[in-house]
Write a protein that holds these residues in place. Structure first.
Motif, PDB file in Angstrom:
ATOM      1  N   LEU A  58       0.845  -1.196   0.000  1.00 38.83           N
ATOM      2  CA  LEU A  58       0.000   0.000   0.000  1.00 38.83           C
ATOM      3  C   LEU A  58       0.882   1.249   0.000  1.00 38.83           C
ATOM      4  N   PHE A  97      -4.951  -7.667   3.959  1.00 32.00           N
ATOM      5  CA  PHE A  97      -5.632  -6.651   4.764  1.00 32.00           C
ATOM      6  C   PHE A  97      -6.731  -7.268   5.623  1.00 32.00           C
ATOM      7  N   ALA A 114      -2.062   0.162   8.777  1.00 30.23           N
ATOM      8  CA  ALA A 114      -2.177   0.031   7.322  1.00 30.23           C
ATOM      9  C   ALA A 114      -3.268   0.946   6.783  1.00 30.23           C
ATOM     10  N   ALA A 115      -3.216   2.241   7.148  1.00 25.26           N
ATOM     11  CA  ALA A 115      -4.270   3.189   6.719  1.00 25.26           C
ATOM     12  C   ALA A 115      -5.645   2.610   7.045  1.00 25.26           C
ATOM     13  N   ILE A 116      -5.794   2.108   8.259  1.00 26.42           N
ATOM     14  CA  ILE A 116      -7.033   1.441   8.661  1.00 26.42           C
ATOM     15  C   ILE A 116      -8.024   2.476   9.189  1.00 26.42           C
ATOM     16  N   GLY A 117      -9.090   2.709   8.447  1.00 31.59           N
ATOM     17  CA  GLY A 117     -10.078   3.703   8.849  1.00 31.59           C
ATOM     18  C   GLY A 117     -10.832   3.282  10.106  1.00 31.59           C
ATOM     19  N   ARG A 122     -15.769  -1.646  12.873  1.00 30.11           N
ATOM     20  CA  ARG A 122     -14.472  -2.203  13.262  1.00 30.11           C
ATOM     21  C   ARG A 122     -14.262  -2.132  14.771  1.00 30.11           C
ATOM     22  N   ALA A 134      -6.859  11.551   7.220  1.00 32.04           N
ATOM     23  CA  ALA A 134      -8.203  11.459   6.646  1.00 32.04           C
ATOM     24  C   ALA A 134      -8.153  11.874   5.186  1.00 32.04           C
ATOM     25  N   GLY A 135      -8.638  11.023   4.321  1.00 30.97           N
ATOM     26  CA  GLY A 135      -8.541  11.327   2.897  1.00 30.97           C
ATOM     27  C   GLY A 135      -9.652  10.701   2.077  1.00 30.97           C
ATOM     28  N   THR A 164     -11.927  -4.042   2.988  1.00 30.54           N
ATOM     29  CA  THR A 164     -11.666  -2.601   3.053  1.00 30.54           C
ATOM     30  C   THR A 164     -12.969  -1.800   3.089  1.00 30.54           C
ATOM     31  N   LEU A 165     -12.835  -0.514   3.403  1.00 29.92           N
ATOM     32  CA  LEU A 165     -13.977   0.393   3.359  1.00 29.92           C
ATOM     33  C   LEU A 165     -14.465   0.546   1.923  1.00 29.92           C
ATOM     34  N   GLN A 166     -13.530   0.388   0.978  1.00 25.55           N
ATOM     35  CA  GLN A 166     -13.917   0.447  -0.431  1.00 25.55           C
ATOM     36  C   GLN A 166     -14.920  -0.663  -0.746  1.00 25.55           C
ATOM     37  N   ASP A 203      -7.274   3.375  -1.898  1.00 27.04           N
ATOM     38  CA  ASP A 203      -6.996   4.633  -1.207  1.00 27.04           C
ATOM     39  C   ASP A 203      -6.332   5.644  -2.149  1.00 27.04           C
ATOM     40  N   SER A 224     -13.540  10.160   2.641  1.00 22.70           N
ATOM     41  CA  SER A 224     -13.674   9.196   3.731  1.00 22.70           C
ATOM     42  C   SER A 224     -13.205   9.852   5.031  1.00 22.70           C
ATOM     43  N   ALA A 227     -13.933   8.487   8.508  1.00 23.85           N
ATOM     44  CA  ALA A 227     -13.231   7.275   8.954  1.00 23.85           C
ATOM     45  C   ALA A 227     -11.726   7.498   8.870  1.00 23.85           C
TER      46      ALA A 227
HETATM   47  O1  SNW Z   1     -10.831   6.054   5.545  1.00 26.77           O
HETATM   48  C1  SNW Z   1      -9.594   6.373   4.934  1.00 26.77           C
HETATM   49  C2  SNW Z   1      -8.916   7.541   5.634  1.00 26.77           C
HETATM   50  O2  SNW Z   1      -9.720   8.687   5.582  1.00 26.77           O
HETATM   51  C3  SNW Z   1      -7.571   7.835   4.958  1.00 26.77           C
HETATM   52  O3  SNW Z   1      -7.780   8.320   3.640  1.00 26.77           O
HETATM   53  C4  SNW Z   1      -6.707   6.581   4.915  1.00 26.77           C
HETATM   54  O4  SNW Z   1      -7.432   5.474   4.311  1.00 26.77           O
HETATM   55  C5  SNW Z   1      -8.671   5.147   4.940  1.00 26.77           C
HETATM   56  O5  SNW Z   1      -8.405   4.768   6.277  1.00 26.77           O
HETATM   57  C6  SNW Z   1      -9.290   3.995   4.176  1.00 26.77           C
HETATM   58  N1  SNW Z   1      -8.421   2.851   4.045  1.00 26.77           N
HETATM   59  C7  SNW Z   1      -9.027   1.584   3.645  1.00 26.77           C
HETATM   60  C8  SNW Z   1      -9.706   0.916   4.834  1.00 26.77           C
HETATM   61  O6  SNW Z   1      -9.565   1.385   5.974  1.00 26.77           O
HETATM   62  C9  SNW Z   1      -8.076   0.624   2.960  1.00 26.77           C
HETATM   63  C10 SNW Z   1      -6.840   0.268   3.736  1.00 26.77           C
HETATM   64  C11 SNW Z   1      -5.919  -0.698   2.976  1.00 26.77           C
HETATM   65  O7  SNW Z   1      -6.111  -0.986   1.792  1.00 26.77           O
HETATM   66  N2  SNW Z   1      -4.927  -1.173   3.670  1.00 26.77           N
HETATM   67  O8  SNW Z   1     -10.393  -0.086   4.609  1.00 26.77           O
END
Ligand code: SNW
Length: 281
Positions: A58, A97, A114-117, A122, A134-135, A164-166, A203, A224, A227
């Motif tokens: 990532l 993930f 890992a950019a975990i929202g 959760r 936040a992005g 993922t949130l996606q 992301d 997003s 989150a």
């Molecule tokens: O919700 C966003 C947050 O606002 C910022 O942009 C960083 O990414 C997020 O946390 C979303 N990330 C995904 C998730 O949390 C995918 C993470 C991944 O692929 N490892 O599901």
């Protein structure tokens, strides 16, 4: 300092006051660097080491470099914060993930990074630090896919990484697209490049990176901000969470967060809420 004092005397005075200051700082608990690893009040799997579950693909959030070392914005921020909390030894392991939160919840890892929202869903299984990023969630496709925006996703094969949130967002909002679930980002991008998927939903910053690498185009950015990413921990690791939160606040206030943001996300708009208070309007 009176001019008549000898150089040597002045030096010893300076040394003595430095020693007094050092003693005071230690006595006041200004440094917590030794205690937690000795008594393991953080409840780490291995005292003195924090074991982190992450993902290897990532970029620029969290990824393994050519030597196999974990790096990226989230990784460097976490290492900085762990160090402030008194744990210098941070060991990253790459997972799918979807495996991260279960592994954190059942104590196989101390933290997930890992950019975990942070979401309520959760939070049913794990706890989180304060938010640190936040992005947007971004739809990426090829130049000739004919997809110009989310309205063109109907009937198209849209890749998402499982868990993922996606994935959750697409299930809810892109109901006419046919979702293709992948274990990781590399396989989702490979599918877009080979034509077995029409687009990938991931992301924002990772998408930006793949646009440059593979000549893909970004056609939609979905906010997003509700989150923000946080560090995930098991629910019983309260002392660790509090130490990480204190350290995170310090890293934001002294400009470390900003330096890392500019290093890893050059050119991206600078969000205000994580900057030193003096720089917020
Ligand atoms: O919700 C966003 C947050 O606002 C910022 O942009 C960083 O990414 C997020 O946390 C979303 N990330 C995904 C998730 O949390 C995918 C993470 C991944 O692929 N490892 O599901």
């Amino acid at each position: 300092m009176p001019a008549h004092l000898s150089k040597k005397f002045r030096l010893s005075l300076a040394l003595a006051s430095a020693a007094v200051i050092a003693t005071l700082v230690t006595a006041c608990g200004g440094s917590s660097s030794s205690a937690p690893s000795e008594d393991n009040s953080y409840g780490l799997i291995q005292p003195g080491t924090v074991r982190v579950a992450s993902v290897g693909d990532l970029k620029p959030y969290a990824f393994a470099d050519a030597q196999g070392n974990f790096t990226g914005f989230d990784v460097e921020l976490f290492k900085d914060v762990a160090k402030r909390a008194g744990v210098d030894n941070v060991v990253f392991t790459g997972q799918d993930f979807s495996a991260i939160l279960p592994a954190v919840a059942n104590g196989q890892f101390d933290v997930g990074v890992a950019a975990i929202g942070i979401t309520d869903k959760r939070k049913e299984t794990v706890d989180f630090s304060s938010g640190y990023l936040a992005g947007y969630l971004t739809v990426l496709t090829t130049k000739d896919s004919g997809i110009k925006g989310v309205e063109d996703l109907a009937g198209k094969r849209l890749g998402v990484v499982q868990g993922t949130l996606q994935e959750a967002y697409a299930v809810k909002n892109f109901t006419t697209a046919s979702l293709v679930r992948f274990p990781d980002n590399n396989s989702a991008i490979a599918a877009v490049n080979s034509g077995s998927a029409d687009a990938d939903f991931l992301d924002y910053e990772a998408a930006k990176d793949y646009t440059e690498q593979h000549g893909l185009v970004s056609v939609a950015d979905i906010p997003s901000f509700d989150a923000p990413a946080g560090f995930a921990l098991a629910k019983d690791k309260t002392a660790l969470k509090e130490a990480l939160n204190k350290a995170l606040a310090e890293a934001m206030e002294d400009g470390t967060w900003k330096t890392l943001y500019q290093k890893w996300f050059p050119g991206s708009p600078m969000p205000e809420q994580y900057l030193p208070k003096a720089e917020q309007t």
